[in-house]
Motif scaffolding. Structure first.
Motif, PDB file in Angstrom:
ATOM      1  N   ASP A 165       0.847  -1.184   0.000  1.00  0.00           N
ATOM      2  CA  ASP A 165       0.000   0.000   0.000  1.00  0.00           C
ATOM      3  C   ASP A 165       0.884   1.236   0.000  1.00  0.00           C
ATOM      4  OD1 ASP A 165      -2.211   1.540  -0.027  1.00  0.00           O
ATOM      5  OD2 ASP A 165      -2.893   1.061   1.998  1.00  0.00           O
ATOM      6  N   VAL A 166       0.361   2.322  -0.550  1.00  0.00           N
ATOM      7  CA  VAL A 166       1.065   3.605  -0.561  1.00  0.00           C
ATOM      8  C   VAL A 166       0.606   4.406   0.647  1.00  0.00           C
ATOM      9  CG1 VAL A 166       1.476   5.748  -1.835  1.00  0.00           C
ATOM     10  CG2 VAL A 166       1.222   3.597  -3.068  1.00  0.00           C
ATOM     11  N   PRO A 167       1.526   4.903   1.476  1.00  0.00           N
ATOM     12  CA  PRO A 167       1.106   5.649   2.661  1.00  0.00           C
ATOM     13  C   PRO A 167       0.430   6.958   2.285  1.00  0.00           C
ATOM     14  CG  PRO A 167       3.475   5.817   2.356  1.00  0.00           C
ATOM     15  CD  PRO A 167       2.993   4.793   1.369  1.00  0.00           C
ATOM     16  N   GLU A 168      -0.442   7.420   3.160  1.00  0.00           N
ATOM     17  CA  GLU A 168      -1.158   8.675   2.930  1.00  0.00           C
ATOM     18  C   GLU A 168      -0.179   9.844   2.922  1.00  0.00           C
ATOM     19  OE1 GLU A 168      -4.713  11.372   4.970  1.00  0.00           O
ATOM     20  OE2 GLU A 168      -4.083   9.466   5.858  1.00  0.00           O
ATOM     21  N   VAL A 169      -0.364  10.728   1.948  1.00  0.00           N
ATOM     22  CA  VAL A 169       0.493  11.913   1.838  1.00  0.00           C
ATOM     23  C   VAL A 169       0.037  12.955   2.858  1.00  0.00           C
ATOM     24  CG1 VAL A 169       1.290  13.746   0.319  1.00  0.00           C
ATOM     25  CG2 VAL A 169       0.919  11.455  -0.598  1.00  0.00           C
ATOM     26  N   VAL A 170       0.951  13.402   3.664  1.00  0.00           N
ATOM     27  CA  VAL A 170       0.653  14.391   4.701  1.00  0.00           C
ATOM     28  C   VAL A 170       1.357  15.699   4.347  1.00  0.00           C
ATOM     29  CG1 VAL A 170       0.803  14.949   7.148  1.00  0.00           C
ATOM     30  CG2 VAL A 170       0.432  12.579   6.438  1.00  0.00           C
TER      31      VAL A 170
END
Length: 305
Positions: free
Chosen positions: A116-121
């Motif tokens: 999975d691609v981590p959420e962009v913060v």
């Protein structure tokens, strides 16, 4: 008798001249009707219904689409060191239904890995430009934008214009018709700095054609007042989106149907589109304005004194 012959000869000469003119006109009309994008310089969009269907320029390779038999495939393979491990233990026995909370583990677990691609913060940094006084008030300068380097000055320019757009929106809500001097000066100084950095990063190529980046920087320097006009006069739009939207419907209709069948139809269509565009620009409801127009009471903008 002689007079009659002279009259017939004169009439015959006139008819021959008219016939020659008509033949020439007919040939010209046929030539114009036969013009297409394939035998003249006119664009394909002007071909209308005679435009041939699009044909692919790719030749046949004899292969089926998709992955070819025998070629090596690519897939996500399990990794030996995942970011985190989450153990999952059964709560009850599948055979007797007993509680397995204290049971001994049997063998190695079956691994199921999920990629999975981590959420962009978004990280926001607030630069507080403090002022100090020793008889004269001196305010700290903002740090240089890291994106304003040799390869990223365009990104810094986007950030600069974005700041100007947000400032205009904020000050317009307060009832102002232009940015205050210190805001305009900040935009002007930052634009000058970015332009000089861009010109230094893209030196001239002699007397020949210059790079697109250098040409842009030169135009920004020469047209600085026009670029920042939206900050000095809120009546000037920030971008040309309004003009783009005004012609988008025309281009779409040209692509779909190839144009209009009659000049009158084009004139009616453009009159309606122009009326709707004017109504919307003046903050009016387009549907209501069209309803009133059909009833003989069209909305018209107030005339300036």
């Amino acid at each position: 008798m002689a007079a009659r012959l002279d009259a017939l000869e004169t009439e015959n000469a006139q008819l021959k001249a008219e016939n020659a003119a008509l033949r020439e006109e007919n040939a010209e009309l046929r030539r114009q009707l036969g013009r297409t994008s394939r035998n003249s310089s006119q664009p394909p969009s002007a071909d209308g219904l005679a435009k041939p269907p699009p044909r692919s320029m790719r030749g046949k390779s004899g292969r089926r689409p998709g992955k070819q038999p025998g070629t090596q495939g690519n897939a996500l393979m399990q990794v030996a060191d995942p970011t985190r491990r989450i153990p999952h233990l059964p709560a009850a026995c599948d055979g007797c239904g007993g509680d397995l909370s204290g049971a001994t583990r049997a063998g190695e677990p079956v691994i199921r890995q999920v990629f999975d691609v981590p959420e962009v913060v978004v990280e926001v940094t607030a630069h507080e430009l403090h002022a100090l006084a020793c008889g004269t008030i001196t305010r700290a300068q903002a740090p240089a934008d890291p994106a304003a380097g040799a390869d990223g000055w365009a990104r810094a320019l986007v950030n600069l214009l974005g700041d100007g757009y947000r400032w205009v929106a904020a000050w317009q809500e307060k009832g102002h018709d232009r940015l205050p001097d210190f805001k305009r000066d900040d935009l002007s100084r930052r634009l000058d700095d970015l332009v000089e950095r861009a010109l230094a990063a893209h030196p001239p190529r002699g007397a020949g054609k210059q790079s697109p980046a250098r040409n842009l920087a030169l135009r920004l320097r020469q047209r600085k007042d026009e670029v920042l006009r939206f900050a000095t006069d809120f009546n000037v739009a920030y971008s040309n989106n309004i003009a783009e939207r005004a012609i988008r419907m025309i281009k779409t209709k040209t692509k779909v149907s190839g144009g209009f069948r009659t000049l009158k139809g084009a004139q009616v269509f453009l009159a309606i589109r122009g009326y709707i565009s004017t109504v919307r620009k003046n903050g009016q409801n387009a549907a209501r304005a069209l309803h009133d127009a059909l009833l003989g009471n069209p909305w018209t903008p107030a005339l300036m004194a």
